[in-house]
Motif scaffolding. Structure first.
Motif, PDB file in Angstrom:
ATOM      1  N   GLU A 271      11.674 -15.120 -18.015  1.00 45.07           N
ATOM      2  CA  GLU A 271      12.552 -16.037 -17.307  1.00 45.07           C
ATOM      3  C   GLU A 271      11.965 -16.277 -15.911  1.00 45.07           C
ATOM      4  O   GLU A 271      10.869 -16.785 -15.785  1.00 45.07           O
ATOM      5  N   ASP A 272      12.671 -15.899 -14.836  1.00 40.54           N
ATOM      6  CA  ASP A 272      12.108 -16.136 -13.501  1.00 40.54           C
ATOM      7  C   ASP A 272      11.533 -14.872 -12.881  1.00 40.54           C
ATOM      8  O   ASP A 272      11.113 -14.883 -11.719  1.00 40.54           O
ATOM      9  N   LYS A 273      11.491 -13.786 -13.664  1.00 41.26           N
ATOM     10  CA  LYS A 273      10.951 -12.528 -13.158  1.00 41.26           C
ATOM     11  C   LYS A 273       9.486 -12.396 -13.556  1.00 41.26           C
ATOM     12  O   LYS A 273       9.047 -12.898 -14.588  1.00 41.26           O
ATOM     13  N   ILE A 274       8.721 -11.717 -12.705  1.00 40.54           N
ATOM     14  CA  ILE A 274       7.316 -11.475 -13.018  1.00 40.54           C
ATOM     15  C   ILE A 274       7.054  -9.973 -13.059  1.00 40.54           C
ATOM     16  O   ILE A 274       7.724  -9.181 -12.407  1.00 40.54           O
ATOM     17  N   GLY A 275       6.070  -9.605 -13.889  1.00 45.38           N
ATOM     18  CA  GLY A 275       5.695  -8.210 -14.012  1.00 45.38           C
ATOM     19  C   GLY A 275       4.197  -8.060 -14.137  1.00 45.38           C
ATOM     20  O   GLY A 275       3.470  -9.031 -14.367  1.00 45.38           O
ATOM     21  N   ALA A 276       3.735  -6.850 -13.952  1.00 48.72           N
ATOM     22  CA  ALA A 276       2.308  -6.557 -14.088  1.00 48.72           C
ATOM     23  C   ALA A 276       2.149  -5.055 -14.289  1.00 48.72           C
ATOM     24  O   ALA A 276       2.973  -4.263 -13.820  1.00 48.72           O
ATOM     25  N   THR A 277       1.116  -4.689 -14.997  1.00 50.29           N
ATOM     26  CA  THR A 277       0.790  -3.271 -15.148  1.00 50.29           C
ATOM     27  C   THR A 277      -0.525  -2.990 -14.423  1.00 50.29           C
ATOM     28  O   THR A 277      -1.262  -3.900 -14.063  1.00 50.29           O
ATOM     29  N   SER A 278      -0.776  -1.722 -14.191  1.00 56.65           N
ATOM     30  CA  SER A 278      -2.012  -1.283 -13.537  1.00 56.65           C
ATOM     31  C   SER A 278      -2.128  -1.766 -12.098  1.00 56.65           C
ATOM     32  O   SER A 278      -3.230  -2.016 -11.600  1.00 56.65           O
ATOM     33  N   ILE A 279      -0.982  -1.929 -11.423  1.00 56.41           N
ATOM     34  CA  ILE A 279      -1.026  -2.192  -9.993  1.00 56.41           C
ATOM     35  C   ILE A 279      -1.272  -0.865  -9.286  1.00 56.41           C
ATOM     36  O   ILE A 279      -0.515   0.086  -9.443  1.00 56.41           O
ATOM     37  N   GLN A 280      -2.334  -0.817  -8.517  1.00 51.45           N
ATOM     38  CA  GLN A 280      -2.679   0.406  -7.793  1.00 51.45           C
ATOM     39  C   GLN A 280      -2.027   0.388  -6.416  1.00 51.45           C
ATOM     40  O   GLN A 280      -2.103  -0.594  -5.688  1.00 51.45           O
ATOM     41  N   LEU A 281      -1.360   1.486  -6.078  1.00 46.09           N
ATOM     42  CA  LEU A 281      -0.718   1.608  -4.775  1.00 46.09           C
ATOM     43  C   LEU A 281      -1.231   2.861  -4.091  1.00 46.09           C
ATOM     44  O   LEU A 281      -1.178   3.956  -4.661  1.00 46.09           O
ATOM     45  N   ASP A 282      -1.728   2.701  -2.868  1.00 42.24           N
ATOM     46  CA  ASP A 282      -2.231   3.822  -2.083  1.00 42.24           C
ATOM     47  C   ASP A 282      -1.514   3.842  -0.745  1.00 42.24           C
ATOM     48  O   ASP A 282      -1.209   2.793  -0.164  1.00 42.24           O
ATOM     49  N   VAL A 283      -1.243   5.042  -0.249  1.00 44.93           N
ATOM     50  CA  VAL A 283      -0.591   5.219   1.046  1.00 44.93           C
ATOM     51  C   VAL A 283      -1.559   5.968   1.958  1.00 44.93           C
ATOM     52  O   VAL A 283      -1.938   7.099   1.669  1.00 44.93           O
ATOM     53  N   PHE A 284      -1.948   5.323   3.052  1.00 50.96           N
ATOM     54  CA  PHE A 284      -2.907   5.910   3.985  1.00 50.96           C
ATOM     55  C   PHE A 284      -2.210   6.284   5.288  1.00 50.96           C
ATOM     56  O   PHE A 284      -1.274   5.600   5.724  1.00 50.96           O
ATOM     57  N   VAL A 285      -2.672   7.352   5.904  1.00 53.15           N
ATOM     58  CA  VAL A 285      -2.111   7.836   7.158  1.00 53.15           C
ATOM     59  C   VAL A 285      -3.168   7.731   8.259  1.00 53.15           C
ATOM     60  O   VAL A 285      -4.353   7.531   7.970  1.00 53.15           O
ATOM     61  N   PRO A 286      -2.750   7.856   9.535  1.00 55.21           N
ATOM     62  CA  PRO A 286      -3.722   7.741  10.632  1.00 55.21           C
ATOM     63  C   PRO A 286      -4.920   8.655  10.458  1.00 55.21           C
ATOM     64  O   PRO A 286      -4.789   9.828  10.094  1.00 55.21           O
ATOM     65  N   GLY A 287      -6.084   8.089  10.689  1.00 55.78           N
ATOM     66  CA  GLY A 287      -7.331   8.830  10.519  1.00 55.78           C
ATOM     67  C   GLY A 287      -8.015   8.565   9.194  1.00 55.78           C
ATOM     68  O   GLY A 287      -9.224   8.808   9.052  1.00 55.78           O
ATOM     69  N   ASP A 288      -7.251   8.070   8.203  1.00 53.34           N
ATOM     70  CA  ASP A 288      -7.851   7.731   6.922  1.00 53.34           C
ATOM     71  C   ASP A 288      -8.788   6.535   7.057  1.00 53.34           C
ATOM     72  O   ASP A 288      -8.525   5.599   7.832  1.00 53.34           O
TER      73      ASP A 288
END
Length: 292
Positions: A271-288
């Protein structure tokens, strides 16, 4: 005249005459970015601690050899006030910062202003509304002057709206299907997120700001699903990414940077929703340090 006085003269004395516009294609701007010698310092908005501003000044080599910063406040609805505080954060640390009052008040950029930008060690774009900034500089040579500064070794920095417009595909903050503004987006919908053309200094990425503080995940997820060739970078407040060599990123400041990458490429639509698989999410902190 000494270089500093020349810079101040160029930065403060501008006439109201217009400059001949030179059209620059998106492809040529991207080519310049790929051959640049400068740096990007992209701040996610919010308070800017002195340590973060000091790091920005050091990266731009302010305080050495009469180097100076040019502050561009056209994102703001009160450009004179924005410029004052934009300059003050640098002058409080002993750096030299100037701003072109004429262009802040809707006067077309004169050649002297463009030369000041090209010769600056730092161009700093204040917060406000990224759409206002892009409308203000549309059809002028100012965009090319900023790219020339970056290509020649200058540092281009921006906070909040000044961060969003670093992208080629710029998040405007608007939803196509929901006219009433919502800073977080209610849903992850197809053909809803509005993107416009930004400065194109960081064409590989789509930048979002105030990210963790305002929970803008739905917005950036929507952007990377529908624009799989782009990497989504959500920068939190009081935090910046330092971009060197075009794609090498260091996290600077007090909070986190979120990176999203869509490896599937083709979105699923229900319908009006979208989806995807294998989306990579990374969280970086100061110094990374990481690569785009």
């Amino acid at each position: 005249m000494k270089p500093l006085y020349i810079a101040l003269f160029l930065g403060l004395i501008f006439s109201a005459c217009t400059s001949k516009v030179t059209e620059t294609s998106e492809a040529s701007l991207v080519e310049q970015v790929n051959t640049n010698k400068g740096k990007l310092f992209i701040i996610g908005g919010g308070k800017r601690p002195p340590s973060l501003v000091k790091r920005l000044g050091e990266e731009a080599n302010l305080g050495k050899d009469n180097n100076y910063a040019v502050v561009l406040p056209m994102s703001s609805s009160e450009p004179d006030t924005s410029a004052y505080y934009g300059c003050k954060q640098f002058t409080d640390l002993g750096y030299t910062a100037i701003f072109p009052k004429d262009i802040a008040n809707s006067v077309a950029p004169h050649t002297s202003l463009l030369d000041s930008i090209r010769g600056a060690k730092l161009v700093y774009i204040t917060g406000g509304d990224q759409n206002r900034f892009m409308e203000r500089v549309a059809g002028t040579q100012l965009i090319q002057a900023i790219h020339d500064c970056y290509k020649n070794g200058g540092t281009i920095a921006g906070t909040s709206a000044g961060a969003a417009l670093m992208s080629q595909a710029m998040i405007t903050g608007n939803e196509k299907k929901h006219p009433e503004y919502n800073s977080t987006f209610r849903n992850i919908e197809s053909e809803n997120i509005e993107l416009a053309e930004g400065l194109g200094l960081f064409p590989e990425a789509i930048i979002d700001q105030h990210f963790v503080k305002r929970s803008r995940y739905n917005r950036l997820i929507s952007a990377v699903i529908e624009n799989p060739s782009k990497v989504g970078l959500g920068i939190d407040e009081s935090t910046a990414i330092l971009v060197t060599e075009g794609t090498k990123i260091e996290v600077v400041g007090e909070s986190q940077v979120i990176r999203m990458m869509n490896k599937q490429k083709s979105p699923k639509v229900y319908e009006d929703k979208i989806g995807a698989t294998s989306i990579q999410l990374d969280v970086f902190v100061p110094g990374d340090v990481f690569e785009i």
